[in-house]
Scaffold this motif. Structure first.
Motif, short mmCIF file in Angstrom:
data_model
loop_
_atom_site.label_atom_id
_atom_site.label_comp_id
_atom_site.label_asym_id
_atom_site.label_seq_id
_atom_site.Cartn_x
_atom_site.Cartn_y
_atom_site.Cartn_z
N SER A 24 8.58 41.55 -35.61
CA SER A 24 8.51 42.13 -34.27
C SER A 24 8.89 43.60 -34.28
O SER A 24 8.25 44.43 -33.62
CB SER A 24 9.43 41.36 -33.31
N ARG A 28 4.64 44.68 -35.26
CA ARG A 28 3.91 44.44 -34.02
C ARG A 28 3.40 45.75 -33.44
O ARG A 28 4.12 46.75 -33.39
CB ARG A 28 4.80 43.75 -32.99
N TYR A 79 8.54 45.99 -28.01
CA TYR A 79 9.07 45.05 -27.02
C TYR A 79 9.09 45.68 -25.62
O TYR A 79 8.99 44.96 -24.62
CB TYR A 79 10.45 44.51 -27.43
N PHE A 303 7.85 35.65 -31.40
CA PHE A 303 6.41 35.76 -31.60
C PHE A 303 5.65 34.67 -30.86
O PHE A 303 6.07 33.50 -30.82
CB PHE A 303 6.09 35.68 -33.09
N ASN A 304 4.54 35.04 -30.30
CA ASN A 304 3.56 34.10 -29.74
C ASN A 304 2.18 34.54 -30.18
O ASN A 304 1.92 35.74 -30.33
CB ASN A 304 3.63 34.09 -28.21
N TYR A 309 4.22 38.04 -26.06
CA TYR A 309 5.27 37.28 -26.72
C TYR A 309 5.95 36.33 -25.72
O TYR A 309 5.86 36.50 -24.51
CB TYR A 309 6.29 38.23 -27.35
#
Length: 322
Positions: A24, A28, A79, A303-304, A309
């Motif tokens: 992440s 990401r 994020y 995480f998704n 997310y």
């Protein structure tokens, strides 16, 4: 409220807390969020840079989310942008606050930011309400250290404006001393050295601007988070020492006084958090405070599949219901 049952179940590799944290933080990439910077002057004549992004295909927007980053972060972190993206899609404008010294330009004063600097969040909210009165529905979200700052703000005696409807905090070191000790564990060596290196570089900048207040030799010897907090963070912000700073700024003690719907999500496999950073009793005794402890997620991981997310979807759903 009772502890919230979590349904987060990531792919197998993301069940490793360190992998989730590192992926992440480093790999990401969030696209499609276009930020516009506004600089505001604070009451002490320092400044904060706010990075705005706007609701897609919406007019007369009355909803706003204000987002706080973690230690040595900024409003360009994935994020922050991931949160802004889902809220922008659903009719919210968004502000990512770059805390003092975190926007790419040193701040003006000797002080900078810290885990308890709720006065800066308070000034941002007051600025928004004064200069952008169209926002009648404000949601707050904070990550890690920024989450600690947020929870402290919500539980302080000063009234939270009625326009602030809900708050979400992610991966929060609610008990700062406990988190500091946890960060000293061998498993966190890489993260710890990264933070120390970044903070020491900023202290060198402080020496250049304020040579009478901090010495290069002392910065050289500040080779741990504790030493940095004893040398600079505590003293620059009016605390006796690191222990005094941790005691007064840890958000856990403020949670019982939170009066608006607030959700905290911290993973059980977050290597940054000690057992004291999980406010279970506080959640059970405050009907406004919801605490979710997924088994997985690491530190600000979650995480998704897809571009949203887990904690971003949960934050939006919680804000919608609040």
């Amino acid at each position: 409220m009772p502890i919230v049952k979590s349904h987060y179940n990531p792919p197998l590799i993301f069940k490793n807390g360190h992998f989730s944290t590192i992926h992440s933080g480093l790999y990401r990439n969030v696209s499609g969020v276009y930020q516009k910077r506004e600089r505001i002057t604070l009451s002490d004549q320092d400044f904060l840079d706010l990075d705005w992004s706007y609701a897609a295909y919406h007019k007369n927007v009355s909803k706003l989310i204000i987002i706080l980053h973690g230690l040595e972060g900024n409003a360009q972190r994935s994020y922050i942008k991931g949160t802004a993206k889902i809220f922008n899609r659903n009719g919210y404008d968004a502000i990512g606050i770059n805390l003092r010294s975190c926007s790419g330009e040193p701040n003006r004063l000797y002080r900078a930011y810290n885990a308890g600097a709720s006065e800066d969040l308070r000034e941002v909210i007051e600025y928004i309400l004064t200069n952008y009165p169209q926002y009648s529905h404000i949601v707050l979200k904070g990550f890690s250290m920024g989450g600690n700052l947020l929870l402290k703000y919500l539980g302080e005696p000063i009234r939270v404006p009625k326009e602030v409807k809900a708050a979400i905090a992610i991966s929060v070191p609610c008990q700062l001393e406990g988190s500091l000790k946890q960060m000293g564990r061998v498993e966190n060596y890489m993260y710890n050295r990264m933070f120390v290196k970044s903070l020491r570089e900023k202290l060198v900048d402080k020496h250049s601007a304020f040579p009478s207040l901090i010495k290069l030799e002392d910065i050289k010897n500040a080779n741990s988070m504790l030493r940095i907090d004893n040398l600079y963070t505590s003293k620059a912000h009016g605390y006796k020492d690191a222990a005094d700073y941790y005691k007064k700024c840890s958000s856990k003690q403020f949670i019982p006084n939170i009066k608006i719907p607030t959700l905290l999500i911290s993973a059980k496999n977050d290597s940054f958090l000690s057992k004291s950073c999980y406010p279970i009793e506080e959640a059970e005794q405050n009907e406004n405070f919801y605490f979710e402890m997924p088994k997985y997620g690491g530190h600000v991981g979650f995480f998704n599949r897809g571009d949203v997310y887990y904690t971003e979807k949960r934050a939006f759903d919680f804000a919608t219901l609040a």
